[in-house]
Design an enzyme around this catalytic site. Structure first.
Site, PDB file in Angstrom:
ATOM      1  N   ASN A 162       0.835  -1.216   0.000  1.00 59.28           N
ATOM      2  CA  ASN A 162       0.000   0.000   0.000  1.00 59.28           C
ATOM      3  C   ASN A 162       0.860   1.254   0.000  1.00 59.28           C
ATOM      4  O   ASN A 162       0.521   2.254  -0.642  1.00 59.28           O
ATOM      5  CB  ASN A 162      -0.952  -0.008   1.202  1.00 59.28           C
ATOM      6  CG  ASN A 162      -2.136  -0.912   0.956  1.00 59.28           C
ATOM      7  OD1 ASN A 162      -3.041  -0.560   0.204  1.00 59.28           O
ATOM      8  ND2 ASN A 162      -2.106  -2.097   1.542  1.00 59.28           N
ATOM      9  N   ARG A 165       0.589  -2.107  14.877  1.00 57.40           N
ATOM     10  CA  ARG A 165       0.509  -1.720  16.289  1.00 57.40           C
ATOM     11  C   ARG A 165      -0.744  -0.879  16.498  1.00 57.40           C
ATOM     12  O   ARG A 165      -1.118  -0.111  15.611  1.00 57.40           O
ATOM     13  CB  ARG A 165       1.733  -0.879  16.675  1.00 57.40           C
ATOM     14  CG  ARG A 165       3.059  -1.579  16.484  1.00 57.40           C
ATOM     15  CD  ARG A 165       4.199  -0.667  16.881  1.00 57.40           C
ATOM     16  NE  ARG A 165       4.086  -0.224  18.254  1.00 57.40           N
ATOM     17  CZ  ARG A 165       4.419  -0.952  19.316  1.00 57.40           C
ATOM     18  NH1 ARG A 165       4.915  -2.160  19.161  1.00 57.40           N
ATOM     19  NH2 ARG A 165       4.256  -0.487  20.533  1.00 57.40           N
ATOM     20  N   HIS A 190      -8.285  -0.984   5.908  1.00 57.38           N
ATOM     21  CA  HIS A 190      -8.595  -2.271   6.538  1.00 57.38           C
ATOM     22  C   HIS A 190      -9.167  -3.211   5.474  1.00 57.38           C
ATOM     23  O   HIS A 190     -10.068  -2.823   4.727  1.00 57.38           O
ATOM     24  CB  HIS A 190      -9.604  -2.053   7.670  1.00 57.38           C
ATOM     25  CG  HIS A 190      -9.876  -3.304   8.427  1.00 57.38           C
ATOM     26  ND1 HIS A 190      -9.014  -3.790   9.402  1.00 57.38           N
ATOM     27  CD2 HIS A 190     -10.876  -4.202   8.334  1.00 57.38           C
ATOM     28  CE1 HIS A 190      -9.497  -4.919   9.871  1.00 57.38           C
ATOM     29  NE2 HIS A 190     -10.626  -5.188   9.243  1.00 57.38           N
TER      30      HIS A 190
END
Ligand code: GRF
Length: 196
Positions: free
Chosen positions: A14, A91, A109
Site C-alpha cells: 500500500n 501496532r 482495513h
C-alpha cells in the site's frame, strides 16, 4: 502541499501504491517520511529505492507505548507532518497519540467494516464463507477499526476463489482505493491547499 507520514511494519504494497500515486500526481501530497517499527520490513527497501526518508524505531527501546509514540510524535512535528497514513502498521496506537493527531490519522482495513475487524480480516471473512467482503479506508479513533469511514469498495467472493486469490483481489482493490481516498480527504483541507 500536505505532508504525509506513512507508517509500515511489513511488505508495504500500500505504501508503494501511495508512492506511485504521488509520482503520477494523482495524489497531491508529499511523503515526508516513512515510519517503521520493524527492521526486516520490505517497506524500508521501497522507501530507500524512492529516496523517502525513513524513521525506523523499535518499541523495545521504550518502557511504555506512550514513550515510544512520544518519540515518533516529536519527529512528526519536526517534519511538519499533517497526516499520518497507516499502511500495514501492526501496532495499535494509544489514545494520546490519536489525540495529538485528531482526525488526521487514516487507516486501510481489508474488510467491509464494521464486519471482520481485527488483524485477520481476510482470513476471517474467508472462513465465515460470506459471499462478499471488501476494503475500507477510515479515520483512526481510539476504538480499533471503528472510526468514521472515508471510502469503501466491495470485493465479491466466488466459488472459484481460494484464500490466496481472495487476498490478491483485496490487495488490488486496496492499492486503487487508498491513494484515491487520501486524495479526497486532503481536498477537505482547503486552507492548506490554498497556501501551496
Ligand atoms: C493490508 O491488507 C492492509 O489492509 C492491512 O495490512 C495490510 C498491509 O499490506 N492494514 P502491505 O504492507 O501494504 O502490503
Amino acid at each position: 502541499m500536505m505532508r504525509l507520514a506513512v507508517f509500515c511494519s511489513g511488505y508495504g504494497s500500500n505504501f508503494q501504491a501511495i508512492i506511485d500515486a504521488v509520482r503520477k500526481k494523482k495524489l497531491r501530497a508529499d511523503i515526508a517520511l516513512m515510519v517503521c517499527d520493524n527492521p526486516k520490513a520490505f517497506a524500508l527497501k521501497r522507501a530507500h529505492r524512492h529516496e523517502i526518508p525513513t524513521f525506523l524505531i523499535s518499541p523495545k527501546l521504550f518502557k511504555t507505548r506512550e514513550d515510544y509514540e512520544k518519540m515518533i510524535t516529536r519527529v512528526l512535528k519536526l517534519e511538519k507532518v499533517d497526516v499520518v497514513v497507516l499502511a500495514g502498521f501492526m501496532r495499535i496506537l494509544t489514545p494520546s497519540f490519536i489525540r495529538a493527531f485528531r482526525n488526521r490519522i487514516l487507516n486501510i482495513h481489508p474488510s467491509w467494516l464494521p464486519h471482520f475487524k481485527g488483524a485477520h480480516a481476510i482470513r476471517d471473512a474467508w472462513q465465515a464463507r460470506v459471499k462478499e467482503t471488501g476494503v475500507t479506508v477510515h479515520i483512526v479513533t481510539k476504538d480499533v477499526d471503528a472510526g468514521p469511514i472515508l471510502a469503501q469498495k466491495r470485493v465479491l467472493i466466488s466459488n472459484r476463489d481460494t484464500l490466496e486469490s481472495l487476498e490478491k483481489k483485496i490487495h488490488t482493490i486496496e492499492h486503487e482505493l487508498y491513494p484515491e481516498a487520501i486524495q479526497k480527504y486532503i481536498l477537505s483541507f482547503p486552507r492548506k491547499r490554498e497556501s501551496t
